[in-house]
Design a protein around this motif. Sequence first.
Motif, PDB file in Angstrom:
ATOM      1  N   UNK A  23       0.842  -1.186   0.000  1.00 15.26           N
ATOM      2  CA  UNK A  23       0.000   0.000   0.000  1.00 15.26           C
ATOM      3  C   UNK A  23       0.879   1.238   0.000  1.00 15.26           C
ATOM      4  N   UNK A  24       0.264   2.396   0.209  1.00 18.38           N
ATOM      5  CA  UNK A  24       1.044   3.623   0.215  1.00 18.38           C
ATOM      6  C   UNK A  24       1.421   4.059  -1.193  1.00 18.38           C
ATOM      7  N   UNK A  25       2.199   5.119  -1.278  1.00 23.37           N
ATOM      8  CA  UNK A  25       2.524   5.709  -2.576  1.00 23.37           C
ATOM      9  C   UNK A  25       4.013   5.725  -2.871  1.00 23.37           C
ATOM     10  N   UNK A  26       4.778   4.901  -2.171  1.00 24.46           N
ATOM     11  CA  UNK A  26       6.226   4.887  -2.384  1.00 24.46           C
ATOM     12  C   UNK A  26       6.589   4.516  -3.818  1.00 24.46           C
ATOM     13  N   UNK A  27       5.765   3.679  -4.450  1.00 25.79           N
ATOM     14  CA  UNK A  27       6.074   3.199  -5.805  1.00 25.79           C
ATOM     15  C   UNK A  27       5.141   3.805  -6.850  1.00 25.79           C
ATOM     16  N   UNK A  28       4.475   4.906  -6.530  1.00 23.87           N
ATOM     17  CA  UNK A  28       3.458   5.444  -7.429  1.00 23.87           C
ATOM     18  C   UNK A  28       4.020   5.761  -8.812  1.00 23.87           C
ATOM     19  N   UNK A  29       5.137   6.459  -8.883  1.00 23.85           N
ATOM     20  CA  UNK A  29       5.670   6.854 -10.192  1.00 23.85           C
ATOM     21  C   UNK A  29       6.012   5.638 -11.045  1.00 23.85           C
ATOM     22  N   UNK A  30       6.621   4.625 -10.417  1.00 23.63           N
ATOM     23  CA  UNK A  30       6.971   3.420 -11.173  1.00 23.63           C
ATOM     24  C   UNK A  30       5.715   2.685 -11.639  1.00 23.63           C
ATOM     25  N   UNK A  31       4.701   2.614 -10.768  1.00 23.01           N
ATOM     26  CA  UNK A  31       3.471   1.918 -11.132  1.00 23.01           C
ATOM     27  C   UNK A  31       2.744   2.662 -12.245  1.00 23.01           C
ATOM     28  N   UNK A  32       2.707   3.986 -12.166  1.00 17.50           N
ATOM     29  CA  UNK A  32       2.075   4.769 -13.226  1.00 17.50           C
ATOM     30  C   UNK A  32       2.733   4.475 -14.574  1.00 17.50           C
TER      31      UNK A  32
END
Length: 334
Positions: A274-283
């Motif tokens: 969860x959380x947004x630590x990997x948001x850029x990579x996931x996007x």
Amino acid sequence: MPANAPPPSSSVTANSSLHAVVADDFAAVNRTILDQLASRIPLVETIGQYIIESGGKRLRPLLVLLAARSLGYEGDKHVTLATLVEFMHTSTLLHDDVVDESHMRRGKATANDSWGNAPSVLVGDFLYSRSFQMMVEVGSMRIMEVLSQATCTIAEGEVQQLTNVGNPDTDEAAYFETIQGKTAMLFEAASHSGAILADATPEQEAALQHYGRHLGLAFQLIDDLLDYQGDAEAMGKNVGDDLAEGKPTLPLIQAMAVGTPEQRTLVRRAIRQGGLDHLDEVLAIVRDTGALDYTRARAEEMADKALAQLDALPDSPYRDSMARLARLAVDRQS
């Protein structure tokens, strides 16, 4: 009501192309909503008005009105039916925001953020209870059967979504089962109950039931797509909220299905944590793997299935509005 709450009925523009054909009915629904929020407990009215008037599209009551009118209904019970469907929907929003620990909905603080979890849950219960009082007023055992079954299915869908949180092994079939329950079921119940109220033929009743189901699926698919490519200001929530909550929605499921082992590993980790630590990579992954295009294609497939059901209805401005609604479900940006 809080000072920043909008005035009554501001959440919907009844003169929009979708609402114009039922503008008078919609105005009656808005009046009935406010009347039915009356309670001897001031906090019930305060929270109820806050969430109902916070900018929602009110698509589910619109479906009731359009379905009934498309089959020539000329009574007034469709207004009560549309109102109680909106109360059912609003109660689920109050409960969902508590479960999800949400702080923003439609660009405003959630009720639980403003008043706390306990009042939000209890006012949600009040709205559910009030909706069943209005079902009795409608006076149709078949409609009560459809809507009471819908409440159970919706609750099951929400529980299923909760059990899927943090689970990267959730597959596409489980995902569709979840969104059928938590979202599409009330769309389906809205159009289905409107058909029953209008004494539809069996063919028309089935068509409007399936129209609502496929419309609801299309709507949720686009919601899940917009979480990874939408505009936060337009949506009234933050991009990546589903990822932050560890929800394995279709963009992530498809990315894991077709991505490289490295991409799959990263998405699985992001869902678990969860959380947004990997948001850029996931996007980047959901874009590069075509997962967003795939999700949109599935949404368009559902919208096409909804449109096909309208062939069972006579030509009318109401049917035309339902056709526009199906297209809007996939073309919207919020």
